[in-house]
Design a protein around this motif. Structure first.
Motif: not given
Length: 80
Positions: A4-10, A15-25, A69-79
């Motif tokens: 379950r996602w504890s807040r509205v996913p956007t 955190d949601f973007r990282r999870l979404d990208d990894r599920m897409t991968f 490579l894009v998902i695990f090495a290049i993508a910046d998931y910082s706030k």
């Protein structure tokens, strides 16, 4: 049961973007595995010489590596 996602996913939530990208991968890997195993199974069982199957597998694998490579090495998931 899925997590379950504890807040509205956007997509603005890192955190949601990282999870979404990894599920897409993961879906990309599953489609690659299913499609290519089917191609190579039929090619082997029917003793076909499909030269395109090597190119399809190689190009798709290269795209899969680039996606990883894009998902695990290049993508910046910082706030932001």
């Amino acid at each position: 049961m899925p997590p379950r996602w504890s807040r509205v996913p956007t997509r603005q939530d890192p955190d949601f973007r990282r999870l979404d990208d990894r599920m897409t991968f993961a879906v990309h890997v599953a489609l690659f595995a299913a499609s290519n195993s089917g191609i190579w199974f039929v090619r082997t069982v029917q003793a076909q010489s499909w030269p395109w199957s090597i190119w399809v597998t190689a190009i798709w694998f290269a795209a899969l590596v680039a996606h990883g490579l894009v998902i695990f090495a290049i993508a910046d998931y910082s706030k932001k």
